[in-house]
Write a protein that holds these residues in place. Structure first.
Motif, short mmCIF file in Angstrom:
data_model
loop_
_atom_site.label_atom_id
_atom_site.label_comp_id
_atom_site.label_asym_id
_atom_site.label_seq_id
_atom_site.Cartn_x
_atom_site.Cartn_y
_atom_site.Cartn_z
N GLY A 120 29.68 51.06 32.71
CA GLY A 120 29.70 50.49 31.37
C GLY A 120 29.87 48.99 31.32
N ARG A 121 30.29 48.38 32.44
CA ARG A 121 30.50 46.94 32.44
C ARG A 121 29.18 46.18 32.23
NH1 ARG A 121 34.52 47.61 37.51
NH2 ARG A 121 32.59 48.44 38.35
N GLU A 122 28.06 46.83 32.61
CA GLU A 122 26.77 46.16 32.45
C GLU A 122 26.34 46.03 31.00
OE1 GLU A 122 25.62 50.42 33.80
OE2 GLU A 122 27.41 49.17 33.55
N PHE A 123 27.01 46.79 30.10
CA PHE A 123 26.65 46.74 28.69
C PHE A 123 27.44 45.68 27.92
CE2 PHE A 123 26.15 51.41 29.82
CZ PHE A 123 24.81 51.28 30.14
N ASN A 124 28.39 45.05 28.61
CA ASN A 124 29.22 44.01 27.99
C ASN A 124 28.78 42.66 28.54
OD1 ASN A 124 31.20 42.20 27.21
ND2 ASN A 124 32.92 43.55 27.71
N ALA A 126 30.16 39.95 28.75
CA ALA A 126 31.21 39.23 29.47
C ALA A 126 31.39 39.74 30.90
CB ALA A 126 32.53 39.36 28.72
N THR A 127 30.96 40.97 31.18
CA THR A 127 31.16 41.56 32.51
C THR A 127 29.86 42.00 33.18
OG1 THR A 127 31.53 43.74 31.50
CG2 THR A 127 33.48 42.39 31.94
N ALA A 128 28.75 41.80 32.48
CA ALA A 128 27.47 42.33 32.98
C ALA A 128 27.04 41.64 34.28
CB ALA A 128 26.39 42.16 31.92
N ARG A 129 26.56 42.46 35.22
CA ARG A 129 25.94 41.96 36.45
C ARG A 129 24.53 42.54 36.53
NH1 ARG A 129 30.13 43.52 41.14
NH2 ARG A 129 30.15 45.51 40.01
N LYS A 130 23.70 41.94 37.34
CA LYS A 130 22.32 42.38 37.45
C LYS A 130 22.25 43.79 38.03
CE LYS A 130 17.87 41.21 39.58
NZ LYS A 130 17.10 41.60 38.39
N MET A 131 21.46 44.65 37.40
CA MET A 131 21.21 46.00 37.89
C MET A 131 19.83 46.03 38.57
SD MET A 131 23.90 47.84 37.05
CE MET A 131 25.00 46.43 37.21
N HIS A 132 19.65 46.99 39.48
CA HIS A 132 18.42 47.05 40.27
C HIS A 132 17.81 48.45 40.24
CE1 HIS A 132 21.27 44.15 42.19
NE2 HIS A 132 20.23 43.35 42.09
#
Length: 250
Positions: A120-124, A126-132
């Motif tokens: 769920g951090r990727e949906f924020n 402030a905390t999102a990181r690149k997904m692959h």
């Protein structure tokens, strides 16, 4: 390129759900090594969990949808490890971990990691990181986790040498070092790596001094330390310095 990479993972929060490609895909697409790895659990707090593969067969579409709607955890296989357990993470195995784990990791020397889901951090923002997920969707093994890749610690196992994994990329054994052990380097035909996961030990190499007298070169290492034995080294001895010394040999 040196073929192996040694890490210590100190996990106190959820690691992202990720996967690594095999050597063929990594070479064809990225001109790199793939990443097979083994996790050896040095310490595990109550409630710690390793997510390794799936608890049933899933489709690529279902996995993709669950990454997007936040329900990946429902299909992940959960392992509640204890100290001394080991998990061989084959390329294609989706994996993650959470809470209170100290892990010694032996892997191919590669940074080929595809992050698929971040709890769920990727949906924020402030905390999102690149997904692959798009890059990785065809390298994932969608079958249920193969439990032959999980070895539990045996509290009363007195075998001095226990094979943890044998694969094309590396062989890893666990040494319960209660007595000095003579290592014949000829059978390895390569470098050797030792990781001390419990206790302390020394590498003792017979030699002669300037006057031709017998001598012993000694190299000490303890829990959390790693020593590399060059391929050209002659036979040597592993000597325990503490009761209950455990080494990983790769």
């Amino acid at each position: 390129q040196f073929p192996l990479l040694i890490k210590f993972l100190d996990i106190n929060d959820k690691l992202s759900v990720q996967v690594h490609p095999d050597d063929v895909v990594a070479a064809e697409r990225y001109d790199q090594l793939g990443k097979a790895e083994i996790w050896y659990v040095m310490d595990a707090q109550p409630g710690a969990v390793v997510y390794a593969g799936f608890n049933r067969e899933v489709s690529a579409q279902e996995f993709y949808d669950r990454c997007k709607n936040g329900t990946v955890g429902e299909i992940m296989n959960e392992i509640h490890p204890k100290a001394g357990d080991s998990i061989y993470v084959t390329p294609g195995t989706v994996h993650a971990a959470d809470g209170g784990l100290l892990i010694a990791e032996i892997q191919e020397s590669s940074d080929m990691t595809f992050r698929l889901y971040d709890w769920g951090r990727e949906f924020n923002p402030a905390t999102a990181r690149k997904m692959h997920i798009e890059e990785a969707i065809d390298v994932i093994d969608y079958r249920p986790f193969d439990f032959s890749n999980y070895k539990r610690a045996h509290e009363h196992d007195h075998e001095m040498i226990e094979s943890l994994v044998e694969c094309p990329q590396f062989n890893v054994s666990k040494l319960n070092l209660t007595d000095p052990l003579h290592i014949y380097t000829e059978k390895f035909e390569s470098f050797i790596i030792y990781i001390c996961t419990e206790g302390a030990a020394s590498v003792q190499v017979p030699s002669t001094d300037a006057a031709g007298n017998p001598n012993m070169e000694t190299y000490e290492f303890k829990k959390g330390e790693t020593i590399l034995i060059p391929a050209e080294l002659p036979d040597f001895y592993l000597v325990p310095r503490d009761k209950g010394t455990v080494l990983l040999e790769a």
